[in-house]
Design a protein around this motif. Structure first.
Motif: not given
Length: 329
Positions: A219-236
């Motif tokens: 989903d490249p057009p999504r307005r990703w935040t660092l927090q959302e991507l960290a959640a995808q990775a299961g990390m802080s």
């Protein structure tokens, strides 16, 4: 698509030659720089040594496969001390594929394929791949052995439609080699990328960072935040940001921007879509913000990009002509 398929789709690898080398006795062949291309190969019988410019030699045993994506010159031979012949003098009679017998043959048989990269930004994209991949012949590499054996059969017994079959088999070899490299975790041992530090493919094979990268590509057009991507990775957030940068070589937000711009460049190269439409499709509400990001990443404004493509295409054609005489180079 998944990230590997995404990148290969933009690279647009086009197999234009598959060949076999049947070598015997003491032998060595020096191959020139490969330009903007990718080389895959496999040792069907026997063994040999592979040396890539500025890298340590690698012994290739029966069943081993290799992939070269650096474009550097390389050397194949039975003995590290053997005097090398230039590839052009060995393969000058076989410019269009087939099997070449060298020094009597019988000791080492190699099948290989060469790919031209037709993507508009193949140079940038190719750097996402490890420069050298070495995969040892083991039971878990059976998926790679099948296209290798079929390629050998097609080369030895040419039949109608053989060129198309070889092209499809070459694509399978390329993808399976990268898959196996990922399955091995991209470790820097004898089975993987010699001379390659942590990089894109190694990051993709990491369970946590790979999950975030897959989310970006999905989903490249999504307005990703660092927090959302960290959640995808299961990390802080802080741990994720540090690990992502260490493995990929850039921040998650920079990676997202670069991938968007590569998608935009591909659209500009193959469609007549207006810039306003492209920027919206990639998550930008402002054309000026998109143009600034494109110029920062790609080195020129979107409207200038087409002119640079024309110039680059001319240079690539000249390079392909210069390398056309080397069968397994």
């Amino acid at each position: 698509m998944d990230p590997l398929s995404d990148v290969l789709s933009l690279l647009k690898p086009r197999n234009y030659m598959s060949a076999g080398l049947d070598a015997g006795g003491a032998w060595a062949i020096q191959f020139p720089e490969q330009g903007l291309g990718i080389k895959t190969g496999a040792v069907v019988t026997g063994h040999c040594w592979l040396m890539v410019e500025d890298m340590e030699p690698v012994r290739l045993d029966e069943g081993d496969c290799f992939l070269l994506a650096s474009g550097k010159s390389f050397w194949l031979g039975s003995d590290l001390a053997a005097p090398a012949m230039q590839a052009s003098s060995v393969f000058w009679k076989s410019r269009n594929g087939g099997i070449v017998t060298h020094n009597g043959g019988g000791d080492c048989f190699i099948v290989s394929s060469r790919f031209a990269l037709d993507g508009s930004d193949a140079g940038r994209l190719r750097r996402m791949l490890p420069p050298v991949v070495h995969i040892r012949g083991r039971p878990e590499t059976a998926a790679l052995r099948w296209p290798v054996e079929r390629t050998m059969q097609e080369l030895r017994e040419p039949r109608a439609g053989g060129l198309l079959v070889l092209q499809q088999l070459a694509q399978m070899m390329l993808v399976e080699a990268l898959r196996l490299h990922m399955a091995q975790g991209g470790e820097r041992d004898g089975d993987s990328a010699r001379g390659s530090e942590a990089g894109w493919l190694s990051a993709l094979s990491d369970r946590q960072i790979g999950a975030a990268m897959t989310a970006i590509h999905a989903d490249p057009p999504r307005r990703w935040t660092l927090q959302e991507l960290a959640a995808q990775a299961g990390m802080s957030r802080s741990t994720f940001a540090l690990k992502f940068r260490e493995m990929v070589g850039e921040t998650p937000m920079d990676y997202l921007t670069r991938w968007r711009m590569l998608l935009a460049a591909d659209r500009l190269s193959r469609t007549s879509d207006p810039i306003s439409q492209i920027c919206i499709s990639l998550g930008y509400e402002s054309e000026s913000a998109f143009s600034n990001a494109f110029k920062k990443t790609m080195g020129c404004a979107p409207r200038q990009y087409g002119r640079r493509l024309v110039q680059a295409a001319g240079g690539m054609e000249e390079g392909a002509d210069a390398l056309g005489g080397s069968l397994v180079g």
